[in-house]
Design an enzyme around this catalytic site. Structure first.
Site, PDB file in Angstrom:
ATOM      1  N   ASP A 186      42.533  46.049  85.616  1.00 37.26           N
ATOM      2  CA  ASP A 186      41.537  47.088  85.871  1.00 37.26           C
ATOM      3  C   ASP A 186      41.204  47.165  87.370  1.00 37.26           C
ATOM      4  O   ASP A 186      40.734  46.191  87.965  1.00 37.26           O
ATOM      5  CB  ASP A 186      40.288  46.732  85.036  1.00 37.26           C
ATOM      6  CG  ASP A 186      39.330  47.875  84.895  1.00 37.26           C
ATOM      7  OD1 ASP A 186      39.496  48.882  85.602  1.00 37.26           O
ATOM      8  OD2 ASP A 186      38.401  47.755  84.082  1.00 37.26           O
ATOM      9  N   ASP A 203      35.886  56.113  81.612  1.00 37.87           N
ATOM     10  CA  ASP A 203      35.570  55.426  80.353  1.00 37.87           C
ATOM     11  C   ASP A 203      35.116  56.381  79.242  1.00 37.87           C
ATOM     12  O   ASP A 203      34.339  57.306  79.472  1.00 37.87           O
ATOM     13  CB  ASP A 203      34.461  54.392  80.582  1.00 37.87           C
ATOM     14  CG  ASP A 203      34.962  53.208  81.388  1.00 37.87           C
ATOM     15  OD1 ASP A 203      36.073  53.277  81.942  1.00 37.87           O
ATOM     16  OD2 ASP A 203      34.221  52.207  81.455  1.00 37.87           O
TER      17      ASP A 203
HETATM   18  C1  GLA Z   1      35.989  49.455  83.269  1.00 42.32           C
HETATM   19  C2  GLA Z   1      37.006  49.810  82.192  1.00 42.32           C
HETATM   20  C3  GLA Z   1      36.423  49.505  80.821  1.00 42.32           C
HETATM   21  C4  GLA Z   1      36.050  48.031  80.743  1.00 42.32           C
HETATM   22  C5  GLA Z   1      35.105  47.682  81.866  1.00 42.32           C
HETATM   23  C6  GLA Z   1      34.853  46.175  81.948  1.00 42.32           C
HETATM   24  O1  GLA Z   1      34.862  50.277  83.197  1.00 42.32           O
HETATM   25  O2  GLA Z   1      37.369  51.174  82.272  1.00 42.32           O
HETATM   26  O3  GLA Z   1      37.366  49.826  79.799  1.00 42.32           O
HETATM   27  O4  GLA Z   1      37.222  47.272  80.830  1.00 42.32           O
HETATM   28  O5  GLA Z   1      35.602  48.094  83.137  1.00 42.32           O
HETATM   29  O6  GLA Z   1      34.031  45.817  82.995  1.00 42.32           O
END
Ligand code: GLA
Length: 386
Positions: free
Chosen positions: A154, A212
């Site tokens: 990520d 998200d």
């Molecule tokens: C980002 C990702 C989420 C999750 C969070 C964790 O927002 O897009 O899917 O993994 O980080 O902190």
């Protein structure tokens, strides 16, 4: 599939590389992991940073006891917040919520499931835990030692231009390869820089295409219906990822969760449940495990569906399946029940089609030129047309 293809050898596998309409590479075949969109569970959407080893063990228990494993859910993925600190050698240890990562992995594997984990190419993860920058090989070795089968990587605090970003993802891919363990590599950088064009070249098996998701119809619909046009970048081993499922988290109704699941299956999206599996209602379980709906997602042809017709809030989507039939979604994004028509010409199904309702598991008969159904508000009728 559009465009010209050449076959090349990559790590001993024959790969068909096509040149798509705009000259972008489309990786069409290979023998690596994620031949069909990965299915499993991820801790983030329900547990977020409160996740513990016990939660992950009980998710693994529930996947088996509820029948989700038989339906195809295999990966049990720990998202952010498992990380502790690095020791003097730079080795990262889990925090107190994950006292025994190897034991957890053995537990998950003994159930015939696989274990996933999460990190960042930056110094910190999105929840401000230790990332992998500068420690890629050490982290990859730790994952392999624990028996990890899936890494979500990520972007978060990563700093750098496009070339640096690509290099950072490739670096972790190479570190994973070096371990000799087959680890699904999931890129998470929210669709920046049209990641679907270069994700495969840095080893990505899937890549998030958006920001998200949340447990909200408007957000889910914005993301899901917004995937139209990305279909030529999906293929076995390489998937567009519109984010994890919210089915069962409680803030959408049954029709809306059916829309979410139907759309994700038409999109050949990864199916990572994001709810508390130990407390599922029968409706949630039925939505997550309908075998005919899942078969659309997991179809061996690996085609991502797309929109073929739109009239205001009404949409018709189609996904070509390996047996030559079509999965067809009749969607109503409006605020009242409406009839939605699929014209067989639009879905490429010829003049006459035999129609089956996949949610109801019922043959509806043979129809000439079109099929019309009443579709509930925010709902879907999902069909197989032969
Ligand atoms: C980002 C990702 C989420 C999750 C969070 C964790 O927002 O897009 O899917 O993994 O980080 O902190």
């Amino acid at each position: 599939m559009v465009g010209r293809f050449v076959s090349i050898m990559v790590r001993g596998c024959i790969v068909l590389v096509g040149l798509g309409l705009l000259g972008a590479p489309v990786f069409a075949q290979g023998n690596g992991p994620a031949r069909t969109p990965p299915m499993g569970w991820n801790s983030w959407n329900h547990f977020a940073c409160k996740v513990t080893e016990a939660d992950v063990r009980s998710a693994a228990d529930a996947i088996v006891s509820t029948g989700m494993k038989s339906a195809g859910y295999i990966y049990v993925n720990i998202d952010d917040c498992w990380q502790g600190t690095r020791d003097e050698k730079g080795v990262l240890h889990p925090n107190e919520n994950f006292p025994d990562m190897k034991g957890l992995s053995d537990y998950v594997h003994a159930k015939g499931l696989k274990l996933g984990i999460y990190s960042s190419p930056g110094p910190k993860t999105c929840a401000d835990h230790e990332g992998s920058l500068g420690h890629e090989e050490l982290d990859a070795q730790a994952y392999a030692h624990w028996g990890i089968d899936y890494l979500k990587y990520d972007y978060c605090s990563f700093q750098g231009d496009f070339a640096a970003q690509m290099a950072a993802y490739k670096k972790m891919h190479e570190a994973l390869e070096k371990t000799g363990r087959a680890i699904v590599f999931s890129l998470c950088q929210y669709g920046m820089d049209r990641v679907w064009r270069w994700g495969p070249s840095v080893g990505g098996n899937l890549w998030r295409t958006t920001g998200d998701i949340s447990d909200d119809y408007d957000r889910m619909a914005y993301i899901g219906f917004g995937q139209n046009g990305l279909e030529r970048f999906a293929a076995p081993g390489h998937w567009n990822d519109p984010d994890m499922l919210e089915v069962g988290n409680g803030k959408m109704n049954k029709d809306e969760y059916r829309t979410h699941m139907s759309l994700w299956c038409l999109l050949a999206a990864p199916l990572l449940a994001g709810n508390d599996l130990s407390k599922m209602t029968p409706d949630t379980l039925a939505i997550l495990t309908n075998p005919e709906v899942i078969a659309v997602d997991q179809d061996a042809l690996g085609m991502q569906g797309h929109r073929v017709a739109q009239e205001g809030q009404l949409e018709v989507w189609v996904k070509l399946l390996a047996d030559g039939s079509r999965a067809v979604g009749l969607f109503n994004r409006g605020e009242s029940v409406m009839p939605v028509t699929a014209y067989f010409r639009d879905v490429g199904a010829g003049d006459t089609g035999s129609v089956r309702d996949l949610w109801e598991k019922r043959d509806l008969g043979v129809f000439n030129s079109s099929f019309t159904a009443q579709v509930p508000t925010h709902g879907v009728v999902l069909l197989k047309v032969k």
